[in-house]
Design a protein around this motif. Sequence first.
Motif, PDB file in Angstrom:
ATOM      1  N   HIS A  32      63.199 -84.254  11.887  1.00  0.00           N
ATOM      2  CA  HIS A  32      62.145 -84.772  12.871  1.00  0.00           C
ATOM      3  C   HIS A  32      62.733 -86.002  14.236  1.00  0.00           C
ATOM      4  CE1 HIS A  32      59.676 -86.187   8.198  1.00  0.00           C
ATOM      5  NE2 HIS A  32      59.279 -84.874   8.955  1.00  0.00           N
ATOM      6  N   GLN A  33      63.915 -85.150  13.729  1.00  0.00           N
ATOM      7  CA  GLN A  33      64.518 -85.537  15.826  1.00  0.00           C
ATOM      8  C   GLN A  33      64.157 -84.730  15.793  1.00  0.00           C
ATOM      9  OE1 GLN A  33      68.099 -85.982  14.014  1.00  0.00           O
ATOM     10  NE2 GLN A  33      68.970 -87.978  14.534  1.00  0.00           N
ATOM     11  N   VAL A  34      64.508 -83.714  16.010  1.00  0.00           N
ATOM     12  CA  VAL A  34      63.716 -82.505  16.456  1.00  0.00           C
ATOM     13  C   VAL A  34      62.569 -82.558  17.061  1.00  0.00           C
ATOM     14  CG1 VAL A  34      62.986 -79.583  16.775  1.00  0.00           C
ATOM     15  CG2 VAL A  34      65.072 -80.713  15.775  1.00  0.00           C
ATOM     16  N   PHE A  35      61.515 -82.248  16.162  1.00  0.00           N
ATOM     17  CA  PHE A  35      60.086 -82.931  16.283  1.00  0.00           C
ATOM     18  C   PHE A  35      59.619 -84.458  17.976  1.00  0.00           C
ATOM     19  CE2 PHE A  35      57.663 -81.038  12.617  1.00  0.00           C
ATOM     20  CZ  PHE A  35      58.064 -79.817  12.763  1.00  0.00           C
ATOM     21  N   ILE A  43      60.434 -82.514  25.406  1.00  0.00           N
ATOM     22  CA  ILE A  43      61.911 -81.725  25.692  1.00  0.00           C
ATOM     23  C   ILE A  43      61.600 -79.488  25.324  1.00  0.00           C
ATOM     24  CG2 ILE A  43      64.476 -81.213  25.780  1.00  0.00           C
ATOM     25  CD1 ILE A  43      63.191 -83.888  27.350  1.00  0.00           C
ATOM     26  N   ARG A  44      62.328 -79.081  25.899  1.00  0.00           N
ATOM     27  CA  ARG A  44      61.946 -78.004  25.901  1.00  0.00           C
ATOM     28  C   ARG A  44      63.606 -76.588  25.630  1.00  0.00           C
ATOM     29  NH1 ARG A  44      57.102 -76.126  28.540  1.00  0.00           N
ATOM     30  NH2 ARG A  44      59.122 -73.718  28.467  1.00  0.00           N
ATOM     31  N   ASP A  45      64.232 -77.991  25.472  1.00  0.00           N
ATOM     32  CA  ASP A  45      66.291 -77.103  25.731  1.00  0.00           C
ATOM     33  C   ASP A  45      66.863 -78.153  24.744  1.00  0.00           C
ATOM     34  OD1 ASP A  45      68.314 -76.745  26.268  1.00  0.00           O
ATOM     35  OD2 ASP A  45      68.872 -77.271  28.571  1.00  0.00           O
ATOM     36  N   PHE A  46      66.937 -77.664  23.682  1.00  0.00           N
ATOM     37  CA  PHE A  46      67.954 -78.256  22.644  1.00  0.00           C
ATOM     38  C   PHE A  46      69.261 -78.670  23.698  1.00  0.00           C
ATOM     39  CE2 PHE A  46      65.751 -74.840  19.658  1.00  0.00           C
ATOM     40  CZ  PHE A  46      65.407 -75.617  19.154  1.00  0.00           C
ATOM     41  N   GLN A  47      69.808 -78.430  24.010  1.00  0.00           N
ATOM     42  CA  GLN A  47      71.247 -78.725  24.809  1.00  0.00           C
ATOM     43  C   GLN A  47      70.392 -80.836  25.426  1.00  0.00           C
ATOM     44  OE1 GLN A  47      73.113 -77.835  24.067  1.00  0.00           O
ATOM     45  NE2 GLN A  47      73.315 -76.120  23.449  1.00  0.00           N
ATOM     46  N   GLN A  48      68.854 -81.259  25.762  1.00  0.00           N
ATOM     47  CA  GLN A  48      68.753 -82.249  25.829  1.00  0.00           C
ATOM     48  C   GLN A  48      68.669 -83.293  24.634  1.00  0.00           C
ATOM     49  OE1 GLN A  48      65.799 -82.201  28.814  1.00  0.00           O
ATOM     50  NE2 GLN A  48      66.399 -80.461  29.423  1.00  0.00           N
ATOM     51  N   MET A  49      68.665 -82.424  23.805  1.00  0.00           N
ATOM     52  CA  MET A  49      68.600 -83.122  22.091  1.00  0.00           C
ATOM     53  C   MET A  49      69.959 -84.558  21.993  1.00  0.00           C
ATOM     54  SD  MET A  49      66.051 -80.841  20.297  1.00  0.00           S
ATOM     55  CE  MET A  49      64.975 -80.397  21.275  1.00  0.00           C
ATOM     56  N   THR A  50      69.534 -85.716  22.453  1.00  0.00           N
ATOM     57  CA  THR A  50      71.145 -86.077  23.144  1.00  0.00           C
ATOM     58  C   THR A  50      71.619 -87.402  21.393  1.00  0.00           C
ATOM     59  OG1 THR A  50      69.772 -87.817  23.329  1.00  0.00           O
ATOM     60  CG2 THR A  50      70.843 -86.674  25.283  1.00  0.00           C
ATOM     61  N   ASN A  51      70.412 -87.403  20.467  1.00  0.00           N
ATOM     62  CA  ASN A  51      71.127 -87.047  18.940  1.00  0.00           C
ATOM     63  C   ASN A  51      71.903 -86.531  17.733  1.00  0.00           C
ATOM     64  OD1 ASN A  51      67.991 -86.587  18.554  1.00  0.00           O
ATOM     65  ND2 ASN A  51      67.709 -88.589  17.821  1.00  0.00           N
ATOM     66  N   LEU A  52      71.783 -85.041  18.732  1.00  0.00           N
ATOM     67  CA  LEU A  52      71.756 -83.679  17.851  1.00  0.00           C
ATOM     68  C   LEU A  52      73.775 -83.355  18.191  1.00  0.00           C
ATOM     69  CD1 LEU A  52      69.205 -81.026  17.773  1.00  0.00           C
ATOM     70  CD2 LEU A  52      68.977 -84.091  16.314  1.00  0.00           C
ATOM     71  N   SER A  53      74.406 -83.211  17.516  1.00  0.00           N
ATOM     72  CA  SER A  53      75.867 -82.514  17.630  1.00  0.00           C
ATOM     73  C   SER A  53      75.638 -81.344  18.501  1.00  0.00           C
ATOM     74  CB  SER A  53      76.902 -83.035  16.299  1.00  0.00           C
ATOM     75  OG  SER A  53      76.452 -81.386  16.428  1.00  0.00           O
ATOM     76  N   LYS A  54      76.808 -81.551  19.112  1.00  0.00           N
ATOM     77  CA  LYS A  54      76.860 -80.192  19.884  1.00  0.00           C
ATOM     78  C   LYS A  54      77.063 -79.509  19.588  1.00  0.00           C
ATOM     79  CE  LYS A  54      77.147 -80.241  24.442  1.00  0.00           C
ATOM     80  NZ  LYS A  54      77.512 -81.591  25.339  1.00  0.00           N
TER      81      LYS A  54
END
Length: 340
Positions: A32-35, A43-54
């Motif tokens: 759901h965070q990714v969705f 957003i189309r870049d996983f690196q910008q998903m700031t609530n996910l760990s590196k």
Amino acid sequence: SHAKTMENLIGTPESTLQVVFSDLGIEPYRIHQVFNWVYNYGIRDFQQMTNLSKVLRNRLQEKFSLALPHIQKKTVSQDESIKYLFELEDESTVESIWMPSENRNTLCISTQVGCRLACSFCLTGTLGLKRNLMASEILGQHMAVKKDLPESQGVTNIVLMGMGEPLDNYGPVVDAVRLMVSPEALRISKRKITLSTAGQVDKIKKFQEEKLQISLAISLNATDNPTRDKIMPINKKYPIETLLECLRNYPLKIGRKLTFEYVLLADINDSDEDARRLAQLLKGFRCKINLIPFNPFAPSGYRVPSDERVLSFQDILISRNYSVFIKKNRGADILGACGQ
Ligand code: SAH
């Protein structure tokens, strides 16, 4: 190549991702965070998903792509509608048409490259079926157009009425629609999405079981079987009575209506007698009727009915208490109108 074997997360059903994420040892709520990033923030870049760990961002990036179909060309009509030509990964192309009006902006999207049904008045029908679109390509048309348009314009309504027969590409269409209406994904109102079908009775029955509750439009286009057999070969399999019987049992929520579409072909199906027969056939249906004067293309052999004919056809239906709309051929100058 590596990119080709990667799964596109866009268009992948939540139920599939639950399995994949679980296999990867990722907590289910991450979906759901990714969705939210993908479908809500675009957003189309996983690196910008700031609530996910590196670490998680990198793992997702290795596993998935986030690809939208490529806009190859945009053509603007005199009536302000816009035709988007998409180039897909295998270089085949499909179109979406964006049609603004006073109270809504409707996007008409495609579900197949070509079509198998071979309706004789439809240009797409002359192409045959090249291939089915994937859920990512169906959903992706909407997402790419939304991204392309200024926020003040946008898309309020979606019609699955472009190239192809949606119910002939059943699984991917259902997956795409489910993500459109899902509160976790695109959150589009069920009332604002319409699926148009030539009338595949078995698939209509199956579709109602999906409980998606989007609007349904049926391309009826004739009032007797010999005529419908000629212009829509699918009628030989599912004749008018069979189709209408199935639709009488279609579950409609309170306040919702079916839409019947009727392409008017001069001297084929546009007589006053046809109008009266149509009124008779649709008796008792909660419905509206969209009349679509034929949009001509070169070798079709069909002619456009006169305005008087169209109005007379409409009047007969109105006098029998139907809601009847004449569909202006939006985008005709850019070959964006129905069947073009
Ligand atoms: N296969 C689906 C959706 C695609 S066609 C269906 O049959 O409903 C969308 C609508 O355009 C249908 O109602 C179809 O009857 C209509 N149409 C196709 N070709 C047309 C043409 N040349 N002129 C006017 N309407 C057309």
